[in-house]
Design a protein around this motif. Sequence first.
Motif, PDB file in Angstrom:
ATOM      1  N   ALA A   1      35.751  39.374  47.860  1.00  0.00           N
ATOM      2  CA  ALA A   1      34.814  39.996  48.808  1.00  0.00           C
ATOM      3  C   ALA A   1      34.061  38.898  49.511  1.00  0.00           C
TER       4      ALA A   1
ATOM      5  N   LYS B   1      35.703  36.082  50.518  1.00  0.00           N
ATOM      6  CA  LYS B   1      36.543  35.329  51.389  1.00  0.00           C
ATOM      7  C   LYS B   1      36.917  36.322  52.554  1.00  0.00           C
ATOM      8  N   TYR B   2      36.894  37.690  52.283  1.00  0.00           N
ATOM      9  CA  TYR B   2      37.455  38.644  53.256  1.00  0.00           C
ATOM     10  C   TYR B   2      36.075  39.343  54.031  1.00  0.00           C
TER      11      TYR B   2
ATOM     12  N   ASP C   1      31.481  45.362  49.640  1.00  0.00           N
ATOM     13  CA  ASP C   1      31.377  44.345  50.601  1.00  0.00           C
ATOM     14  C   ASP C   1      31.403  45.311  51.973  1.00  0.00           C
TER      15      ASP C   1
ATOM     16  N   GLY D   1      37.841  45.283  55.236  1.00  0.00           N
ATOM     17  CA  GLY D   1      38.573  46.303  54.909  1.00  0.00           C
ATOM     18  C   GLY D   1      40.093  46.418  55.014  1.00  0.00           C
ATOM     19  N   MET D   2      40.399  47.524  54.540  1.00  0.00           N
ATOM     20  CA  MET D   2      42.303  47.618  54.689  1.00  0.00           C
ATOM     21  C   MET D   2      42.674  48.985  54.976  1.00  0.00           C
TER      22      MET D   2
ATOM     23  N   TYR E   1      51.087  40.085  46.605  1.00  0.00           N
ATOM     24  CA  TYR E   1      50.729  40.884  47.906  1.00  0.00           C
ATOM     25  C   TYR E   1      49.738  40.407  48.786  1.00  0.00           C
ATOM     26  N   ARG E   2      49.493  40.111  49.852  1.00  0.00           N
ATOM     27  CA  ARG E   2      48.726  39.721  50.737  1.00  0.00           C
ATOM     28  C   ARG E   2      48.917  40.573  51.981  1.00  0.00           C
TER      29      ARG E   2
ATOM     30  N   ALA F   1      45.613  38.688  56.343  1.00  0.00           N
ATOM     31  CA  ALA F   1      45.207  37.596  55.397  1.00  0.00           C
ATOM     32  C   ALA F   1      46.136  36.434  55.443  1.00  0.00           C
TER      33      ALA F   1
ATOM     34  N   SER G   1      47.182  33.304  47.258  1.00  0.00           N
ATOM     35  CA  SER G   1      48.459  33.540  46.778  1.00  0.00           C
ATOM     36  C   SER G   1      48.870  35.055  46.561  1.00  0.00           C
TER      37      SER G   1
ATOM     38  N   GLY H   1      45.278  37.130  42.700  1.00  0.00           N
ATOM     39  CA  GLY H   1      44.031  37.644  41.968  1.00  0.00           C
ATOM     40  C   GLY H   1      44.155  39.024  41.354  1.00  0.00           C
ATOM     41  N   LEU H   2      44.462  39.902  42.520  1.00  0.00           N
ATOM     42  CA  LEU H   2      44.197  41.362  41.855  1.00  0.00           C
ATOM     43  C   LEU H   2      45.202  41.893  41.168  1.00  0.00           C
ATOM     44  N   PHE H   3      46.460  41.156  41.118  1.00  0.00           N
ATOM     45  CA  PHE H   3      47.532  41.542  40.148  1.00  0.00           C
ATOM     46  C   PHE H   3      47.078  41.200  38.549  1.00  0.00           C
TER      47      PHE H   3
ATOM     48  N   SER I   1      35.149  47.309  52.059  1.00  0.00           N
ATOM     49  CA  SER I   1      35.972  47.554  50.953  1.00  0.00           C
ATOM     50  C   SER I   1      35.055  47.780  49.447  1.00  0.00           C
TER      51      SER I   1
ATOM     52  N   PHE J   1      35.815  47.617  45.538  1.00  0.00           N
ATOM     53  CA  PHE J   1      36.531  47.655  44.453  1.00  0.00           C
ATOM     54  C   PHE J   1      35.994  47.810  43.135  1.00  0.00           C
TER      55      PHE J   1
HETATM   56  N1  LIG Z   1      37.457  42.611  49.449  1.00  0.00           N
HETATM   57  C1  LIG Z   1      38.584  42.531  50.237  1.00  0.00           C
HETATM   58  N2  LIG Z   1      38.528  43.098  51.494  1.00  0.00           N
HETATM   59  C2  LIG Z   1      39.642  43.171  52.309  1.00  0.00           C
HETATM   60  N3  LIG Z   1      40.504  42.620  52.071  1.00  0.00           N
HETATM   61  C3  LIG Z   1      40.907  42.576  50.567  1.00  0.00           C
HETATM   62  C4  LIG Z   1      39.731  42.253  49.746  1.00  0.00           C
HETATM   63  N4  LIG Z   1      40.204  41.979  48.338  1.00  0.00           N
HETATM   64  C5  LIG Z   1      41.559  41.743  48.620  1.00  0.00           C
HETATM   65  N5  LIG Z   1      42.096  42.028  49.751  1.00  0.00           N
HETATM   66  C6  LIG Z   1      43.401  41.884  50.378  1.00  0.00           C
HETATM   67  O1  LIG Z   1      44.194  42.058  49.372  1.00  0.00           O
HETATM   68  C7  LIG Z   1      45.063  40.841  49.254  1.00  0.00           C
HETATM   69  C8  LIG Z   1      45.594  40.654  47.893  1.00  0.00           C
HETATM   70  O2  LIG Z   1      44.301  39.954  47.166  1.00  0.00           O
HETATM   71  P1  LIG Z   1      44.444  38.922  45.950  1.00  0.00           P
HETATM   72  O3  LIG Z   1      43.052  38.684  45.204  1.00  0.00           O
HETATM   73  O4  LIG Z   1      45.342  39.658  45.068  1.00  0.00           O
HETATM   74  O5  LIG Z   1      45.087  37.848  46.584  1.00  0.00           O
HETATM   75  P2  LIG Z   1      44.363  36.632  47.478  1.00  0.00           P
HETATM   76  O6  LIG Z   1      42.957  36.691  47.515  1.00  0.00           O
HETATM   77  O7  LIG Z   1      45.172  36.644  48.889  1.00  0.00           O
HETATM   78  O8  LIG Z   1      44.816  35.182  46.703  1.00  0.00           O
HETATM   79  P3  LIG Z   1      44.625  34.708  45.444  1.00  0.00           P
HETATM   80  O9  LIG Z   1      43.559  35.813  44.719  1.00  0.00           O
HETATM   81  O10 LIG Z   1      45.771  34.651  44.660  1.00  0.00           O
HETATM   82  O11 LIG Z   1      43.740  33.549  45.727  1.00  0.00           O
HETATM   83  C9  LIG Z   1      44.215  39.953  49.778  1.00  0.00           C
HETATM   84  O12 LIG Z   1      45.312  38.916  50.434  1.00  0.00           O
HETATM   85  C10 LIG Z   1      43.750  40.554  51.037  1.00  0.00           C
HETATM   86  O13 LIG Z   1      44.645  40.788  52.082  1.00  0.00           O
END
Ligand SMILES: Nc1ncnc2c1ncn2[C@@H]1O[C@H](COP(=O)(O)OP(=O)(O)OP(=O)(O)O)[C@@H](O)[C@H]1O
Lengths: 173, 398
Positions: free
Chosen positions: B296, B298-299, B324, B328-329, B342-343, B347, B355, B358-360, B383, B385
């Motif tokens: 949240a 970072k994005y 946040d 968004g997506m 997946y990114r 991103a 990388s 995180g979400l995995f 978004s 989550f």
């Molecule tokens: N809160 C959010 N708002 C918008 N996009 C998001 C958000 N959270 C995740 N994403 C999207 O989902 C992707 C995957 O998230 P994930 O946390 O798995 O990877 P990452 O943040 O890119 O890398 P890592 O967590 O490994 O440092 C992100 O690259 C981003 O594109």
Amino acid sequence: MKTIQKKVCMLGSFAVGKTSMVKRFVEGRFDDRYLSTIGVKISRRKVAVAEDSLSLIVWDLAGGDEFLRTNTSYLRGAAGCLIVCDLTRPQTVRSIDQYAEQMLSANPAAKIIIVGNKADLVDEIQVSKEDLQAVSQSLSSCPVYLTSAKSGINVSDAFKSLAENIINGSLEN
Amino acid sequence: MSGQNLRDAVHKRLSQNFAYARIAADLVIQETSDNFNLILQSKPEKIYTGVLLTELFWEFIGAENYLEKIRQDPFRSYKIERINRHNPRNDKTVYLNLQLSPLEEDDFLLLIEDDSEFGQLEQTLVQERNELRLAQQQLATANFRLRQLDHLKSLFFSMAAHDLRSPLMVIHGYADLIHYLVNEDLPNELLLNKIDANSTLAEVNDYLDVIRVQTSWLENIIHNLIDLNCIDGDKLHLDVVERDLNDFVNETVDIMRPMAKLNTLTLVANIPETTNIVSIDPQRVGQILQNLIGNAIKYTPEGGEIHVTVRPDIENGVDVAIIDNGRGMTETQLENVFQLYYRTDDARRSDIRGSGLGLFIVRTLVEAHKGRVDVKSALGEGSAFSFWLPYAAPAKDT
Ligand SMILES: Nc1ncnc2c1ncn2[C@@H]1O[C@H](COP(=O)(O)OP(=O)(O)OP(=O)(O)O)[C@@H](O)[C@H]1O
Ligand SMILES: Nc1nc2c(ncn2[C@@H]2O[C@H](COP(=O)(O)OP(=O)(O)OP(=O)(O)O)[C@@H](O)[C@H]2O)c(=O)[nH]1
Ligand SMILES: [Mg+2]
Ligand SMILES: [Mg+2]
């Protein structure tokens, strides 16, 4: 209501599940063991299409590979065929074209259905419906079915679709 | 041996493998040889005369027009080889060869050969060949998958190494600055800044904040790597304790607050009054929260808001939402967001590091706690989550 009999063939590489599909369609059973077919095994099942009842005479043939072609004498007089591939083996998709070509040169009016079988092996699937639709494009966009002889899903739909295409085709002429 | 004896001997020999029948032009069977029933494995009393050929052999259905042509041409015949018949007595397949040729007076001669001996031999050979080829194909596929996985792994490790380097560089830089500020041997250009002791202290504090944030981020990345390794090797083990999720969320939000502040974001925790006791591995649930809040942060662009809300009593469990108002997506991005590596394209193109791990890891860890994850998002709006965890047994009484 009148009953018409039509011959249809099972084509495709070895071990894709041709025999299993026929067994599922005709006897409603499935067997995990693999027993390669040689020659031809014939079964029969009635399918209702609109007003008519169509009796499908199904020719289950031996599957080949890149080097083995189906004996053309088996194809004589067929009204259509299911060309089966194994969704877990991309190699089996490549021969679909060849089988179609063989079928059409023996029977130019034959109807073709493309079948991707073993859809139950979700984790091992390497071929998608889109891949098969791409193949079907060059075969006058014939229908594509993803089936599982094991679970039974879509098996009779594929046969039924072939029966319908045959009936509709003979109405046109 | 006399001519008659020879004929009898040959006839006897042939009748073990061959049977025949006379068929009329309308395809009705007229007469059959003595051994006809034997070769067809049918009961001796069964009578075939008067039966339609296409009823006995479905193999001829559809070929009627062709047969009519043959009947008028003595040099042609119709052959079908290796038709399979099931023999219920020994559960084996009988292989028959059929041949239909014209006979005088408009009739056909049907010749049936029992070819089972060769048929069964050929079946064994074909079976072995096919099984071998199948094994070959499976090996080739496994090999291809391994190579793909290997490629993915090395790609991933180079990205992870990259991720580790950038916070380290920041920490290094700020540590140097602090060193200059508190030591006598400062380079001349920095001496000017050292006039006011209070301002120096404030600066040192700011720099330490940055270092703390970067260190906890480094920790997060390293924990992700360790967890990935556990998940990969199926050795994920939870050290479970019963805790109030409220306290836990509060603590994690406090840890993350400096990071939000550095990005000029507001981070708010909404915690209910009642306790929410869950059985969790604190380190793993910390991971879940840090990844979700970290994303949240970072994005979401500067000036944005992040709400961490604990919602009690949902299906005998508790739900934590991280909401946040960031980038968004799209629908399709949402479908893939929990997949390993997946990114979103956005991103990847941006200079936001990640990388796709995180979400995995979040999903895997939540599911290891018998919970589930959910996400809602709209492009350009933000978004949400969330993850749900069951209450510690016995069911929570209120
Ligand atoms: N809160 C959010 N708002 C918008 N996009 C998001 C958000 N959270 C995740 N994403 C999207 O989902 C992707 C995957 O998230 P994930 O946390 O798995 O990877 P990452 O943040 O890119 O890398 P890592 O967590 O490994 O440092 C992100 O690259 C981003 O594109
Ligand atoms: N999981 C799964 N296995 C299947 C399915 N269909 C067939 N099989 C298995 O695949 C193997 C081959 O099936 P067959 O039906 O004998 O294949 P075939 O195409 O007739 O093979 P040939 O006669 O050699 O050309 C057998 O072990 C079947 O049990 C399916 O839908 N799912
Ligand atoms: Mg078979
Ligand atoms: Mg992340």
